[in-house]
Design a protein around this motif. Structure first.
Motif, PDB file in Angstrom:
ATOM      1  N   VAL A 150      43.635  81.644  22.697  1.00  0.00           N
ATOM      2  CA  VAL A 150      44.267  80.871  21.629  1.00  0.00           C
ATOM      3  C   VAL A 150      43.525  81.082  20.315  1.00  0.00           C
ATOM      4  CG1 VAL A 150      44.831  78.545  20.819  1.00  0.00           C
ATOM      5  CG2 VAL A 150      45.168  79.151  23.233  1.00  0.00           C
ATOM      6  N   VAL A 151      42.195  81.101  20.387  1.00  0.00           N
ATOM      7  CA  VAL A 151      41.389  81.332  19.186  1.00  0.00           C
ATOM      8  C   VAL A 151      41.764  82.660  18.553  1.00  0.00           C
ATOM      9  CG1 VAL A 151      39.055  81.779  18.358  1.00  0.00           C
ATOM     10  CG2 VAL A 151      39.472  79.887  19.939  1.00  0.00           C
ATOM     11  N   ALA A 152      41.901  83.713  19.357  1.00  0.00           N
ATOM     12  CA  ALA A 152      42.221  85.040  18.827  1.00  0.00           C
ATOM     13  C   ALA A 152      43.553  85.038  18.087  1.00  0.00           C
ATOM     14  CB  ALA A 152      42.251  86.053  19.963  1.00  0.00           C
ATOM     15  N   GLN A 153      44.501  84.252  18.580  1.00  0.00           N
ATOM     16  CA  GLN A 153      45.818  84.202  17.948  1.00  0.00           C
ATOM     17  C   GLN A 153      45.802  83.399  16.655  1.00  0.00           C
ATOM     18  OE1 GLN A 153      48.841  82.564  20.480  1.00  0.00           O
ATOM     19  NE2 GLN A 153      50.486  82.912  19.008  1.00  0.00           N
ATOM     20  N   VAL A 154      45.256  82.184  16.715  1.00  0.00           N
ATOM     21  CA  VAL A 154      45.305  81.282  15.558  1.00  0.00           C
ATOM     22  C   VAL A 154      44.343  81.736  14.468  1.00  0.00           C
ATOM     23  CG1 VAL A 154      45.092  78.889  14.807  1.00  0.00           C
ATOM     24  CG2 VAL A 154      45.967  79.398  17.093  1.00  0.00           C
ATOM     25  N   ALA A 155      43.267  82.411  14.833  1.00  0.00           N
ATOM     26  CA  ALA A 155      42.273  82.850  13.852  1.00  0.00           C
ATOM     27  C   ALA A 155      42.869  83.772  12.797  1.00  0.00           C
ATOM     28  CB  ALA A 155      41.110  83.551  14.556  1.00  0.00           C
ATOM     29  N   GLN A 156      44.014  84.362  13.084  1.00  0.00           N
ATOM     30  CA  GLN A 156      44.631  85.255  12.107  1.00  0.00           C
ATOM     31  C   GLN A 156      45.097  84.511  10.865  1.00  0.00           C
ATOM     32  OE1 GLN A 156      44.368  88.548  12.648  1.00  0.00           O
ATOM     33  NE2 GLN A 156      43.241  87.769  14.434  1.00  0.00           N
ATOM     34  N   SER A 157      45.210  83.183  10.955  1.00  0.00           N
ATOM     35  CA  SER A 157      45.646  82.390   9.809  1.00  0.00           C
ATOM     36  C   SER A 157      44.482  81.910   8.951  1.00  0.00           C
ATOM     37  CB  SER A 157      46.449  81.172  10.290  1.00  0.00           C
ATOM     38  OG  SER A 157      45.635  80.303  11.064  1.00  0.00           O
ATOM     39  N   LEU A 158      43.243  82.272   9.308  1.00  0.00           N
ATOM     40  CA  LEU A 158      42.077  81.804   8.567  1.00  0.00           C
ATOM     41  C   LEU A 158      41.809  82.668   7.343  1.00  0.00           C
ATOM     42  CD1 LEU A 158      39.601  81.066  11.516  1.00  0.00           C
ATOM     43  CD2 LEU A 158      41.131  79.453  10.343  1.00  0.00           C
ATOM     44  N   HIS A 159      40.867  82.191   6.526  1.00  0.00           N
ATOM     45  CA  HIS A 159      40.397  82.956   5.371  1.00  0.00           C
ATOM     46  C   HIS A 159      39.790  84.281   5.868  1.00  0.00           C
ATOM     47  CE1 HIS A 159      37.755  84.011   1.980  1.00  0.00           C
ATOM     48  NE2 HIS A 159      38.494  83.213   1.228  1.00  0.00           N
ATOM     49  N   PRO A 160      39.942  85.365   5.130  1.00  0.00           N
ATOM     50  CA  PRO A 160      39.401  86.665   5.592  1.00  0.00           C
ATOM     51  C   PRO A 160      37.920  86.617   5.946  1.00  0.00           C
ATOM     52  CG  PRO A 160      40.845  87.008   3.719  1.00  0.00           C
ATOM     53  CD  PRO A 160      40.721  85.520   3.890  1.00  0.00           C
ATOM     54  N   ARG A 174      32.958  82.132  20.160  1.00  0.00           N
ATOM     55  CA  ARG A 174      34.036  81.993  19.180  1.00  0.00           C
ATOM     56  C   ARG A 174      34.796  80.670  19.264  1.00  0.00           C
ATOM     57  NH1 ARG A 174      36.299  88.214  19.790  1.00  0.00           N
ATOM     58  NH2 ARG A 174      34.379  89.211  19.024  1.00  0.00           N
ATOM     59  N   PRO A 175      35.089  80.123  20.465  1.00  0.00           N
ATOM     60  CA  PRO A 175      35.832  78.858  20.490  1.00  0.00           C
ATOM     61  C   PRO A 175      35.138  77.729  19.729  1.00  0.00           C
ATOM     62  CG  PRO A 175      35.942  79.886  22.643  1.00  0.00           C
ATOM     63  CD  PRO A 175      34.971  80.703  21.831  1.00  0.00           C
ATOM     64  N   ALA A 176      33.836  77.569  19.877  1.00  0.00           N
ATOM     65  CA  ALA A 176      33.130  76.499  19.173  1.00  0.00           C
ATOM     66  C   ALA A 176      33.109  76.764  17.671  1.00  0.00           C
ATOM     67  CB  ALA A 176      31.702  76.363  19.701  1.00  0.00           C
TER      68      ALA A 176
END
Length: 247
Positions: A150-160, A174-176
């Protein structure tokens, strides 16, 4: 604001006392945490009908799943009890409104109680509900830790820069790190009143152990894990507008 403010626990500690005219302690926020399971088990079954308003009761009735009804009921009962304590009101008499959205001007911005010096925000996830109260606009967010997929998917919406920071970490870490970042980001977006209608990639809040302020907004991670049993599975944060800045 302390780096990791410790929340007070609803149902285990006395309710707050009324705020007279202005928020005390120089604007320092107060944080409360509620366990839905504990609160529900101790609640008088007839209390929601006496305390929640017609709109809240209608919303409860629309939930299909029992856990969603319990979470919403506990969250809004707890919020009314806390606001009643701060404002010297009977919980059922607390009048809610929504400020104008800064993005579109619609009536779905920050929640508020008209004519009071108190700002507040609420968030819930799983068994926990988080409340933040302050003398300036404040945002709060609590989230359950997510698996790496889930982190790998949603992380794409974060700041570069935040995506780069996560990519540099071992997968197990990465999850924490993502949870720290996401709760700070949602707290900030809720604090400014836009929520996720604003692109979460715009503001940089960082994934490390030290939160990064956004302009006049100060960030703090909240010590949820130490506060309640099962809290190790959650992360939480708040965002507070500097008292030297007008809302």
């Amino acid at each position: 604001m302390t780096p990791r403010p410790a929340p007070r626990i609803v149902g285990r500690e006395p309710l707050p006392t009324a705020v007279a005219g202005a928020w005390p302690r120089g604007g320092e926020p107060e944080i409360w945490l509620l366990s839905v399971s504990e609160f529900t088990a101790a609640m008088d079954p007839g209390a929601p009908g006496k305390i929640l308003d017609a709109g809240e009761r209608e919303r409860v009735a629309k939930f299909v799943r029992a856990e969603d009804r319990e979470r919403y009921t506990a969250a809004h009962m707890g919020l009314r009890q806390l606001l009643g304590g701060y404002l010297g009101l009977i919980p059922a008499d607390v009048p809610f409104t929504r400020e104008a959205c800064p993005g579109c001007g619609g009536p779905h911005g920050r929640p508020a109680v008209p004519g009071t010096p108190l700002h507040f925000n609420m968030s819930h996830a799983g068994d926990l509900v988080l409340f933040a109260f302050a003398g300036t606009p404040v945002g709060a967010d609590v989230e359950k830790l997510q698996p790496a997929s889930v982190v790998a998917q949603v992380a794409q919406s974060l700041h570069p820069r935040e995506r780069a920071e996560l990519d540099a970490l071992p997968e197990a870490d990465r999850p924490a790190a993502f949870a720290r970042c996401w709760t700070r980001k949602e707290a900030y977006l809720k604090g400014i009143g836009t929520g996720l209608s604003q692109d979460p990639a715009i503001a940089y809040v960082g994934t490390g152990t030290e939160p990064v302020p956004v302009g006049p907004w100060m960030m703090a991670d909240i010590a949820v894990r130490e506060a309640v049993p099962g809290g190790f599975g959650y992360a939480a944060a708040l965002a507070l507008l500097s008292s030297s800045t007008n809302a």
